[in-house]
Motif scaffolding. Sequence first.
Motif, PDB file in Angstrom:
ATOM      1  N   TYR A  57      45.070 -32.536  47.789  1.00  0.00           N
ATOM      2  CA  TYR A  57      46.064 -33.047  48.734  1.00  0.00           C
ATOM      3  C   TYR A  57      45.947 -32.441  50.130  1.00  0.00           C
ATOM      4  CZ  TYR A  57      48.576 -35.002  44.673  1.00  0.00           C
ATOM      5  OH  TYR A  57      48.936 -35.708  43.555  1.00  0.00           O
ATOM      6  N   ALA A  61      49.364 -41.846  50.530  1.00  0.00           N
ATOM      7  CA  ALA A  61      50.219 -40.825  49.924  1.00  0.00           C
ATOM      8  C   ALA A  61      50.745 -41.269  48.563  1.00  0.00           C
ATOM      9  CB  ALA A  61      51.379 -40.489  50.868  1.00  0.00           C
ATOM     10  N   PHE A  66      60.280 -36.170  47.937  1.00  0.00           N
ATOM     11  CA  PHE A  66      59.350 -37.298  48.079  1.00  0.00           C
ATOM     12  C   PHE A  66      60.094 -38.616  47.900  1.00  0.00           C
ATOM     13  CE2 PHE A  66      56.193 -40.365  46.705  1.00  0.00           C
ATOM     14  CZ  PHE A  66      55.077 -40.072  47.475  1.00  0.00           C
ATOM     15  N   LEU A  71      54.363 -34.177  49.210  1.00  0.00           N
ATOM     16  CA  LEU A  71      53.148 -34.315  48.406  1.00  0.00           C
ATOM     17  C   LEU A  71      52.449 -32.963  48.255  1.00  0.00           C
ATOM     18  CD1 LEU A  71      51.356 -36.473  46.996  1.00  0.00           C
ATOM     19  CD2 LEU A  71      50.061 -36.602  49.136  1.00  0.00           C
ATOM     20  N   LEU A 116      49.812 -39.635  44.689  1.00  0.00           N
ATOM     21  CA  LEU A 116      50.806 -39.123  43.744  1.00  0.00           C
ATOM     22  C   LEU A 116      50.675 -39.806  42.383  1.00  0.00           C
ATOM     23  CD1 LEU A 116      53.388 -37.330  43.319  1.00  0.00           C
ATOM     24  CD2 LEU A 116      54.679 -39.425  43.763  1.00  0.00           C
TER      25      LEU A 116
END
Length: 420
Positions: A165, A23, A106, A87, A27
């Motif tokens: 994603y 994750a 996040f 995300l 990003l």
Amino acid sequence: MTDAGLRHGRASLGLSFGVQGVAFALLVTRIPAIQDRYGISDGLLPVFLAAVPILAGAGSVATEKAVARVRPSVVLRWAQPFVLLALLGVGGGQEMWQVAVALGVFGLAVGALDASMNMLGVSLQRAYGRSIMTGFHAVWSLGGIAGASLAWAGARWELSLLGSYLPVVAVLLPAALIASRWYTEGAGPERKGPAGEAADAADAGGVAGAGAGAGAGSAGGALSFKLLLPLCLIMTFAYIGDSTVSNWSAKYLQDVLGSSEQLATVPYNVYMVTTLLGRAVGDLGVRRFGAVAVVRGGSLLAAGGFAVVAVAPGAWVGMLGFTMLGFGLCVIVPQTFAAAGRMFPGSSDAAVARLNIFNYVGFLVGSPLVGALGDAWSYRGAMLVPMVLVLATLVYARAFGPEPARYGGGHERPRTADVG
């Protein structure tokens, strides 16, 4: 706690570390695409990027308060889905305020996730009676490489952020929720009673002779920030080094060492791979030589890497320096978390939560520090600053405590269960 329960807990926690690595990489490696999608100006982008670690620090502070009422496994069980859903929010929004909210969620969730994952890792290491903490961080590194590869594929196939994603989250979110059923917290002083506290105090007794004032913290189990401060500084220095590589390696190789644009992308990939390899064998080194020796060796190797980068005559020598950095820095962070657990066996969750804040401090300080020095002085000279900071780890290395760190390999302390 049964052997099978500990093994299941270790595997499920390892999965969580890996999911988090994926994750985070998804990003940070798509920041240019995020900037383009939402029309974030170059002047505003640093504000967005700085907000994430600042809010992560707040999430870590909140987790320290939360685990006084609920178990770390409960925090982790809910924090990880929020990270993955945030995300998706980053990828699926339309307006700038929407990405701001998604990045805020996040950041908060990542802080809670990082803190609770490492709390569980420290408690499981205590239950195992030998070093396993570096292995969890190796899985995080593996997840980071996988996430960066998935991000590259999404960019190569010109997928939208949401298109990149969504499939990943669709797989990882249910996997993480299912694995959370087997989260296990090793029996530590916080979760046992007077008898357990006495046993663990005896196990950690070697810290008293290790310097850095750790004995006082271990004896009573009460958290003292003054005693924790050396580990906080080490964590900050390590992440200043890490953020220097992640943010400046490509620019340094291309602008200072004269490499091609394609070759300039290689050092960070090499750094990630060597970090993974070093962490994969790091626990074996701790069991054989002890945490103090491993941390000292890693610090010297990392400082040597920065020195090689600073004086490199060309790109290939520079890449040798970044390779040394990966092998050197990789062991410091997981062993710092483990040392905090040993130093404060009665308050290890609180110690880990506070220590976790300083990983974000290092991340925030490192990149601007090197950039400012590079502009005002030279980028070669700027590389000497993280070198000196990493060397400062040697001053505080005894805080890692040689005796209680030497689990296994002839140094193993007595334990009630021998698990795989």
